[in-house]
Design an enzyme around this catalytic site. Sequence first.
Site, PDB file in Angstrom:
ATOM      1  N   SER A  79       0.962  -1.194   0.076  1.00  0.00           N
ATOM      2  CA  SER A  79       0.201   0.092  -0.024  1.00  0.00           C
ATOM      3  C   SER A  79       0.903   1.313  -0.086  1.00  0.00           C
ATOM      4  CB  SER A  79      -0.868  -0.009   1.116  1.00  0.00           C
ATOM      5  OG  SER A  79      -1.980  -1.118   1.385  1.00  0.00           O
ATOM      6  N   ALA A 171      -4.767  -1.016  -2.491  1.00  0.00           N
ATOM      7  CA  ALA A 171      -3.951  -0.381  -1.309  1.00  0.00           C
ATOM      8  C   ALA A 171      -5.156   0.098  -0.303  1.00  0.00           C
ATOM      9  CB  ALA A 171      -3.206   1.062  -1.970  1.00  0.00           C
ATOM     10  N   LYS A 172      -4.880  -0.069   1.029  1.00  0.00           N
ATOM     11  CA  LYS A 172      -5.533   0.295   1.944  1.00  0.00           C
ATOM     12  C   LYS A 172      -5.352   1.575   2.393  1.00  0.00           C
ATOM     13  CE  LYS A 172      -7.387  -1.848   6.228  1.00  0.00           C
ATOM     14  NZ  LYS A 172      -8.679  -1.913   6.114  1.00  0.00           N
ATOM     15  N   VAL A 173      -5.821   2.547   1.858  1.00  0.00           N
ATOM     16  CA  VAL A 173      -5.697   3.861   1.678  1.00  0.00           C
ATOM     17  C   VAL A 173      -6.810   4.687   3.003  1.00  0.00           C
ATOM     18  CG1 VAL A 173      -5.348   6.317   0.702  1.00  0.00           C
ATOM     19  CG2 VAL A 173      -4.611   4.154  -0.516  1.00  0.00           C
ATOM     20  N   TYR A 177     -11.786   5.424   2.523  1.00  0.00           N
ATOM     21  CA  TYR A 177     -12.698   4.747   3.424  1.00  0.00           C
ATOM     22  C   TYR A 177     -13.743   5.699   3.281  1.00  0.00           C
ATOM     23  CZ  TYR A 177     -10.447   0.426   4.255  1.00  0.00           C
ATOM     24  OH  TYR A 177     -10.103  -0.688   3.979  1.00  0.00           O
TER      25      TYR A 177
END
Length: 321
Positions: A79, A171-173, A177
């Site tokens: 990420s 990617a855990k951006v 969210y």
Amino acid sequence: MSVETKSKAASGKRAVHPNTWVYFDGEFGRYHDIKLGLMTHALHYGTGVFEGIRAYWNPKQEQLHLLQAPAHYDRLRRSANIMRLTLPHSTEELVNLTVEVLRRNQFKSDVYIRPLLFTAGEEIGVRLHNIAQSFLIYAIPFGNYVEIEGGLRCMVSTWRRVPDQSLPARAKVTGAYAQSALAKSEANEAGYDEAIVLTVDGHVSEGSAENLFMIKDGAFVTPPVTDDILEGVTRTLLIGLIKDELGLPVIERSIDRTELYACDELLLCGTGAQVAPVIEVDRRLVGNGKVGEFTQELQNIYFGAVRGESAKHKGWTIPVY
Ligand code: PMP
């Protein structure tokens, strides 16, 4: 509301875990001693990458089992690379720091761990280059994120998943969210438990914070990693369990919305959600409207493994104490 009352309300909200030990930019400290400026870049621009990791307390063993920490930190590194951020530690160091945070807090309950790497310069100007970064790890006692026994009632969101062309879902951006929050609140405020989100081209992508598996005619089907999903750690674990423990095939292919209305069983999975059966989508029952047999079996095996009760899956966890 006076300025004084307002600031009291805000600090009241902040001081939930004041004495918890955390890791922040190279040091261990207490949650309430960490100061972040109002201008912190990522707070305004969503330019951070993060993880959600669980540790499971086993009261019989008096042991806390840290689940899949290396896999989560490997994903965090990917990420970060996508987002032009630099993780300041190796995966091994990050796992050790996490164990240290857990030990210092002496947790004797299930725990949720949140590592976060973010643009931290106190500056105006959206960008990813030439800006200071910070890295933190905190952990808090945590129970179920969604209902996992009776089954979830879901709606297909009117919001679409962020496409790879705009904001890579793999990617855990942090900023991505906002899309999850729109979908989750829409679903909850319409009386549903959770949202299922479609890709821009109308295929099933995932839940607001969960991957999805559908069961049809004895096979598990899950969207491929090219359908704008976060490549879930739990998804990978379940694919292994379905093949090895249930002896059933897993097909990774795009799923149409109406397949959700015509499948035998449906489940959402994730570190937070764990293995969560879905019993209704858009007011249509899934199967017979009860928790599915395969889903229940999978959930049982999963919980045995994460609590360190399955010799075969010892490698999934790291003992903290
Ligand atoms: N999709 C999204 C959008 C999520 O936030 C999560 C939770 N991290 C998942 C899927 C599941 O991923 P994992 O199993 O790695 O927790």
